[in-house]
Design a protein around this motif. Structure first.
Motif, PDB file in Angstrom:
ATOM      1  N   GLN A   1       0.883  -1.239  -0.002  1.00 38.95           N
ATOM      2  CA  GLN A   1      -0.030   0.060  -0.016  1.00 38.95           C
ATOM      3  C   GLN A   1       0.924   1.219  -0.076  1.00 38.95           C
ATOM      4  O   GLN A   1       1.823   1.225   0.736  1.00 38.95           O
ATOM      5  CB  GLN A   1      -0.985  -0.010   1.303  1.00 38.95           C
ATOM      6  N   VAL A   2       0.653   2.378  -0.555  1.00 41.43           N
ATOM      7  CA  VAL A   2       1.026   3.452  -0.705  1.00 41.43           C
ATOM      8  C   VAL A   2       1.364   4.184   0.401  1.00 41.43           C
ATOM      9  O   VAL A   2       0.466   3.854   1.586  1.00 41.43           O
ATOM     10  CB  VAL A   2       0.572   4.295  -1.936  1.00 41.43           C
ATOM     11  N   LEU A   3       2.069   5.274   0.793  1.00 45.98           N
ATOM     12  CA  LEU A   3       2.336   6.231   2.053  1.00 45.98           C
ATOM     13  C   LEU A   3       2.721   5.181   2.966  1.00 45.98           C
ATOM     14  O   LEU A   3       2.204   5.514   4.288  1.00 45.98           O
ATOM     15  CB  LEU A   3       1.201   6.923   1.989  1.00 45.98           C
ATOM     16  N   ARG A   4       3.775   4.365   2.967  1.00 49.70           N
ATOM     17  CA  ARG A   4       4.220   3.580   4.196  1.00 49.70           C
ATOM     18  C   ARG A   4       4.595   4.301   5.420  1.00 49.70           C
ATOM     19  O   ARG A   4       5.193   5.418   5.165  1.00 49.70           O
ATOM     20  CB  ARG A   4       5.102   2.649   3.628  1.00 49.70           C
TER      21      ARG A   4
ATOM     22  N   ALA B   1      -6.187   5.753   6.639  1.00 52.22           N
ATOM     23  CA  ALA B   1      -5.889   6.765   5.756  1.00 52.22           C
ATOM     24  C   ALA B   1      -5.359   6.549   4.347  1.00 52.22           C
ATOM     25  O   ALA B   1      -5.724   7.041   3.388  1.00 52.22           O
ATOM     26  CB  ALA B   1      -5.183   8.047   6.526  1.00 52.22           C
ATOM     27  N   ARG B   2      -4.278   5.721   4.407  1.00 53.14           N
ATOM     28  CA  ARG B   2      -3.589   4.995   3.304  1.00 53.14           C
ATOM     29  C   ARG B   2      -4.515   4.537   2.266  1.00 53.14           C
ATOM     30  O   ARG B   2      -4.316   4.972   1.163  1.00 53.14           O
ATOM     31  CB  ARG B   2      -2.524   4.384   3.641  1.00 53.14           C
TER      32      ARG B   2
ATOM     33  N   PHE C   1      -3.974  15.002   2.835  1.00 51.40           N
ATOM     34  CA  PHE C   1      -3.988  14.238   3.909  1.00 51.40           C
ATOM     35  C   PHE C   1      -3.183  15.152   5.175  1.00 51.40           C
ATOM     36  O   PHE C   1      -2.111  15.676   4.762  1.00 51.40           O
ATOM     37  CB  PHE C   1      -3.152  13.033   3.535  1.00 51.40           C
ATOM     38  N   GLY C   2      -3.666  15.298   6.146  1.00 55.87           N
ATOM     39  CA  GLY C   2      -3.047  15.974   7.127  1.00 55.87           C
ATOM     40  C   GLY C   2      -2.945  14.940   8.327  1.00 55.87           C
ATOM     41  O   GLY C   2      -3.868  14.375   8.841  1.00 55.87           O
ATOM     42  N   THR C   3      -1.830  15.043   9.014  1.00 59.12           N
ATOM     43  CA  THR C   3      -1.489  14.117  10.200  1.00 59.12           C
ATOM     44  C   THR C   3      -0.782  14.690  11.367  1.00 59.12           C
ATOM     45  O   THR C   3       0.195  15.421  10.942  1.00 59.12           O
ATOM     46  CB  THR C   3      -0.966  12.812   9.544  1.00 59.12           C
ATOM     47  N   VAL C   4      -0.905  14.304  12.503  1.00 57.63           N
ATOM     48  CA  VAL C   4      -0.355  14.536  13.672  1.00 57.63           C
ATOM     49  C   VAL C   4      -0.278  13.399  14.795  1.00 57.63           C
ATOM     50  O   VAL C   4      -1.182  12.917  14.842  1.00 57.63           O
ATOM     51  CB  VAL C   4      -0.526  16.139  14.029  1.00 57.63           C
ATOM     52  N   GLY C   5       0.955  13.302  15.371  1.00 55.38           N
ATOM     53  CA  GLY C   5       0.885  12.220  16.314  1.00 55.38           C
ATOM     54  C   GLY C   5       0.831  10.795  15.879  1.00 55.38           C
ATOM     55  O   GLY C   5       1.368  10.558  14.522  1.00 55.38           O
TER      56      GLY C   5
END
Length: 486
Positions: free
Chosen positions: A202-205, A211-212, A382-386
């Protein structure tokens, strides 16, 4: 009087190096900086800034379609790469000028040439002159990696894509990280037929699995021909290969095109030699106008003289530093992508600020790499934190609050794109350990959510906030029941 020419010599004129030089100069230190290419570095010249402008350009094709569905009578033509590219170059020139003026106005002396380390306090410039400094800061960033395989020289990298004379009809993108996925969305939106190969499942390892998956689905919905578990075995110029190929071609026009020298041979310029035949691990054989490698980046430590003076280099070519960005040689420091810690422009800038605070303001300041918000400008964004759900459940018991839905704007015109709002919560402390958003403008949302997560907000703190209605992000404060625990 100091026995050195400078208090600080910075090698590298990217965002981190320029910020460190400017701030150090403001303390009264005598500062110099050397840059062999353009000021602004990867982010401004061949990364974040031109890429985001290309993202903006690529979204209009879909926006025009939505506008028509909303009742607007619209007539549009094809995307004019030449007009956009000219304006893009003007903007990059303007930004580089700003960087140069910032250094000049801060009293920093600049050298437009390559520099390397001669000893613990000496820098040698490309013209053979040497300069001494009490402190040396390495901020030279990194460069795109190209796989070691037959025909790899015919592909281009993310550095090259901003200099294309024209857009290809077809493009193969190799890789599954954020750069590969971002350019897959960009090029598709600009009208290029994009195929993407990624060797992983899967992309975005490394990002949240849920989310990926949603992002991969969204990429396919927008027209990216995404193949996971697939890699390239071999590449060569199409003219050098038997035209009777299994699987046909990705572009009939590409298959018949002549390379620049008319002989089907490499002309010495990456990616300009004409249509490329590709054989993949899934047995397929295709022809593409361009092949873009987005297969990682490598720190720019080669031929800098670092190991000769005792600076330790890691197995991936990165400079090894401590929490204060100091190398094993006390007078030499390093910040940014060349250290391969967290390879983000705002992080390099903060590392530069912490370096100045430590070395020139007498206030030892370790770099804070904890809970850094980030955005991936895929389509959907895609936004991510933590922590991801997978990381968090390895550490402690958690509750997962998540919702995925069609936002109002898309539902109204019966488009199938979905968004995701997700919170990872500690069962014991109730702290929000991670926040993940897949949606238009997710980067804008995660910047604000990141403040709450960084402050240690609990799920109940989120719940106490009144929803802003009707918005997508209101779901972050209205999810009451966990969808699962782990």
């Amino acid at each position: 009087m100091s026995k050195f020419d400078y208090d600080l010599f910075v090698i590298g004129g990217g965002s981190g190096g320029v910020r460190a030089a400017r701030v150090a100069g403001a303390t009264g230190a005598k500062v110099a900086l050397a840059e062999e290419d353009r000021y602004g570095g990867t982010c401004v010249i061949r990364g974040c800034v031109p890429k985001k402008l290309m993202v903006f350009a690529s979204t209009y094709s879909e926006a025009f379609q939505e506008a028509a569905a909303y009742g607007w009578e619209i007539s549009t033509g094809a995307f004019n790469w030449g007009a956009f590219h000219e304006r893009l170059n003007s903007e990059l020139d303007r930004l580089e000028g700003i960087y140069r003026n910032l250094l000049k106005n801060s009293g920093v002396e600049t050298f437009d040439q390559r520099a390397k380390v001669a000893d613990a306090h000496t820098v040698e410039l490309a013209d053979g002159t040497t300069k001494t400094a009490k402190h040396i800061l390495i901020a030279v960033g990194g460069h795109p990696s190209v796989p070691d395989m037959p025909g790899a020289e015919y592909g281009i990298t993310s550095d090259d894509i901003f200099h294309l004379e024209k857009l290809p009809e077809t493009m193969l993108i190799v890789g599954g990280g954020y750069i590969a996925c971002e350019f897959a969305g960009i090029m598709t939106g600009l009208g290029v037929k994009v195929c993407q190969y990624y060797r992983g499942a899967q992309v975005l390892r490394g990002f949240d699995d849920e989310a990926r998956g949603l992002i991969a689905d969204g990429m396919r919905d927008r027209g990216v021909d995404l193949h996971t578990g697939t890699n390239i075995i071999e590449m060569k110029l199409a003219k050098d290969h038997d035209p009777e190929m299994e699987g046909g071609t990705a572009s009939d026009a590409a298959a018949g095109a002549e390379p620049p020298d008319g002989k089907g041979k490499w002309d010495g310029k990456r990616g300009t030699a004409g249509p490329i035949w590709v054989k993949s691990t899934n047995g397929g054989e295709m022809v593409f106008d361009q092949v873009l490698f987005a297969t990682g980046r490598t720190p720019n430590t080669k031929d800098l003289g670092l190991e000769d003076v005792g600076v330790k280099i890691g197995r991936r070519g990165e400079i090894i530093v401590d929490e204060y960005s100091q190398t094993d040689v006390p007078s030499i420091y390093a910040i940014g992508d060349v250290t391969n810690r967290v390879n983000l422009t705002p992080v390099a800038i903060r590392e530069g600020m912490a370096f100045v605070e430590t070395v020139f303001n007498g206030n030892p300041t370790p770099v804070d790499h904890d809970l850094i918000p980030s955005a991936v400008f895929t389509q959907p964004e895609f936004g991510t934190v933590g922590l991801s759900e997978e990381e968090a459940r390895e550490q402690e018991e958690i509750e997962v609050y998540a919702t995925s839905f069609r936002p109002m704007q898309q539902a109204f015109i019966d488009e199938k794109g979905r968004v995701l709002m997700k919170l990872i919560v500690s069962k014991e402390t109730r702290k929000v350990l991670g926040c993940h958003i897949v949606a238009d403008h997710a980067g804008e949302m995660i910047q604000l959510a990141g403040i709450a997560v960084k402050m240690g907000a609990t799920k109940e703190d989120f719940d106490r906030v009144c929803a802003v209605h009707p918005t997508m992000s209101e779901e972050l404060v209205t999810m009451k029941v966990p969808v699962r625990t782990a």
